[in-house]
Design a protein around this motif. Structure first.
Motif, PDB file in Angstrom:
ATOM      1  N   ALA A 116       0.834  -1.203   0.000  1.00 59.92           N
ATOM      2  CA  ALA A 116       0.000   0.000   0.000  1.00 59.92           C
ATOM      3  C   ALA A 116       0.873   1.259   0.000  1.00 59.92           C
ATOM      4  N   GLN A 197      -7.864   1.111   4.343  1.00 61.35           N
ATOM      5  CA  GLN A 197      -7.591  -0.326   4.499  1.00 61.35           C
ATOM      6  C   GLN A 197      -8.329  -1.172   3.465  1.00 61.35           C
ATOM      7  N   VAL A 198      -9.449  -0.675   2.977  1.00 57.56           N
ATOM      8  CA  VAL A 198     -10.179  -1.422   1.945  1.00 57.56           C
ATOM      9  C   VAL A 198      -9.404  -1.342   0.627  1.00 57.56           C
ATOM     10  N   ALA A 200      -6.150  -0.759   0.426  1.00 64.20           N
ATOM     11  CA  ALA A 200      -4.862  -1.428   0.636  1.00 64.20           C
ATOM     12  C   ALA A 200      -4.993  -2.945   0.684  1.00 64.20           C
ATOM     13  N   LEU A 201      -6.168  -3.434   1.087  1.00 63.14           N
ATOM     14  CA  LEU A 201      -6.377  -4.884   1.163  1.00 63.14           C
ATOM     15  C   LEU A 201      -6.167  -5.548  -0.199  1.00 63.14           C
ATOM     16  N   ALA A 203      -3.639  -5.308  -1.924  1.00 64.08           N
ATOM     17  CA  ALA A 203      -2.278  -5.872  -1.894  1.00 64.08           C
ATOM     18  C   ALA A 203      -2.296  -7.283  -1.309  1.00 64.08           C
TER      19      ALA A 203
ATOM     20  N   ASN B 194       2.112  -5.725   4.826  1.00 65.32           N
ATOM     21  CA  ASN B 194       0.695  -5.564   4.480  1.00 65.32           C
ATOM     22  C   ASN B 194      -0.243  -5.932   5.626  1.00 65.32           C
ATOM     23  N   GLN B 197      -3.478  -2.996   6.987  1.00 67.21           N
ATOM     24  CA  GLN B 197      -4.857  -2.963   6.472  1.00 67.21           C
ATOM     25  C   GLN B 197      -5.688  -4.131   6.979  1.00 67.21           C
ATOM     26  N   ALA B 200      -6.621  -2.960  10.419  1.00 63.88           N
ATOM     27  CA  ALA B 200      -7.542  -1.822  10.322  1.00 63.88           C
ATOM     28  C   ALA B 200      -8.905  -2.218   9.788  1.00 63.88           C
ATOM     29  N   LEU B 201      -8.946  -3.286   8.986  1.00 63.81           N
ATOM     30  CA  LEU B 201     -10.231  -3.733   8.426  1.00 63.81           C
ATOM     31  C   LEU B 201     -11.226  -4.082   9.527  1.00 63.81           C
TER      32      LEU B 201
END
Lengths: 223, 223
Positions: A116, A197-198, A200-201, A203, B194, B197, B200-201
């Motif tokens: 991210a 985070q959504v 970046a998820l 990745a 990673n 995220q 954080a999710l």
């Protein structure tokens, strides 16, 4: 559920695989779709490719991004993160008053895979909200697989689309839009401050895809 | 799949709901579980509560965090984010050479709900890795619902546990551990860079829970 059947959907950066995949699925659902690009010619080529190759062409038209932003009822932003802010700043007048759906994933890539990128505004969606104060910015469609969306053999897409935003009517509309893709549910996923985070998820999903040789998506359980 | 049946699992902060829920499920799977707390008495109370209330007590023992860190083969960190770094620093000698599974979610809460806290090291898991250079840090179990884990009426938990780390043997072990909970799959989810995220999710999952009155989890599709 909100009725979205009469909407004209614009897709900025619609010549990329993600944008083209969404264009195909929305056209198959009977919506009018405008594919945007810097070049009207390339936009029309992408629209034509959907007609010829994927049976979804009748409702898809290509045009310059600015024309698409002006003519569409709801605009999806599917451009690369590089250039995202500049493009949206330039289209702020055309996008005023509209629902703008940001599906941009700010990612970097190196030998170890995807990671991210930090975004000054917090996330690509918050960056869009910052430069489009007169639009209703929603974050969604981050984890769609372009390969799956474009594959005529895949009738049902096994995916929940997380939809984030501040405006209930706007997130309801985008949830309904996601639900037009067979198999997909649009699921409310929180406010824009939780968009990073959504994005970046993606990745992590790329890591899953590499490890398991898959086109992974996510589902939310117990709802 | 890696054989984890002979492992003794330590859970730092095991008196909290998340730690207690994991302790219950691992004990039900036949593992020996050590619940850790600052207070040996409260740790033993938590262990006893699992025995009396949830039928999983025989294999669960309580002790101080430092004793648990020393005696367990694999240690799960389920403490509040506040105090996370200090506790791990103090236990670095006991945790050396071991797999340390961080499941801490650095979150803040206000009237608008939950949001992700910035972490100097990038994520709670990377913070653990920074202060435990001689341990093998893995990030996992972020999205488990304590309510579901503790509910005797829930036999199968509808959840994929994303497992992140740098060390293949360690992530394989934790995936196998996750798989001991009926219904759960351990899914490799990428490197520690990673992890932010994934932690954080949890804020988004809290938003989902509020909107849909659910105990939501996630599943990864196409694998």
């Amino acid at each position: 559920m909100t009725d979205v059947s009469g909407l004209t959907i614009g897709i900025l950066g619609g010549t990329g695989d993600q944008g083209k995949g969404l264009a195909r699925r929305f056209a198959l659902a009977g919506l009018k779709v405008l594919i945007g690009s810097r070049s009207a010619g390339r936009a029309q080529e992408a629209a034509d490719s959907l007609g010829a190759g994927a049976g979804a062409g009748a409702g898809v038209v290509g045009a310059e991004n600015a024309v698409v932003a002006a003519e569409a009822d709801l605009v999806i932003v599917a451009v690369p993160y590089d250039g995202h802010k500049t493009l949206l700043e330039s289209l702020a007048p055309q996008l005023a008053g509209k629902i703008v759906v940001d599906c941009v994933n700010p990612l970097g890539f190196d030998k170890k895979g995807a990671y991210a990128l930090a975004v000054e505004e917090g996330s690509a969606a918050q960056q869009a909200a910052a430069v489009l104060p007169d639009s209703r910015v929603v974050a969604a469609f981050h984890h769609v697989s372009a390969v799956v969306l474009l594959d005529p053999a895949v009738e049902k897409v096994d995916l929940d689309v997380l939809v984030l935003g501040e405006d209930r009517e706007a997130t309801d509309t985008v949830q309904a839009l996601a639900g037009l893709i067979p198999g997909v549910r649009g699921v409310y996923g929180g406010r824009l401050r939780n968009a990073f985070q959504v994005e970046a998820l993606t990745a992590n999903i790329i890591s899953v895809n590499r490890r398991y040789k898959a086109h992974a998506g996510i589902r939310i359980t117990d709802i």
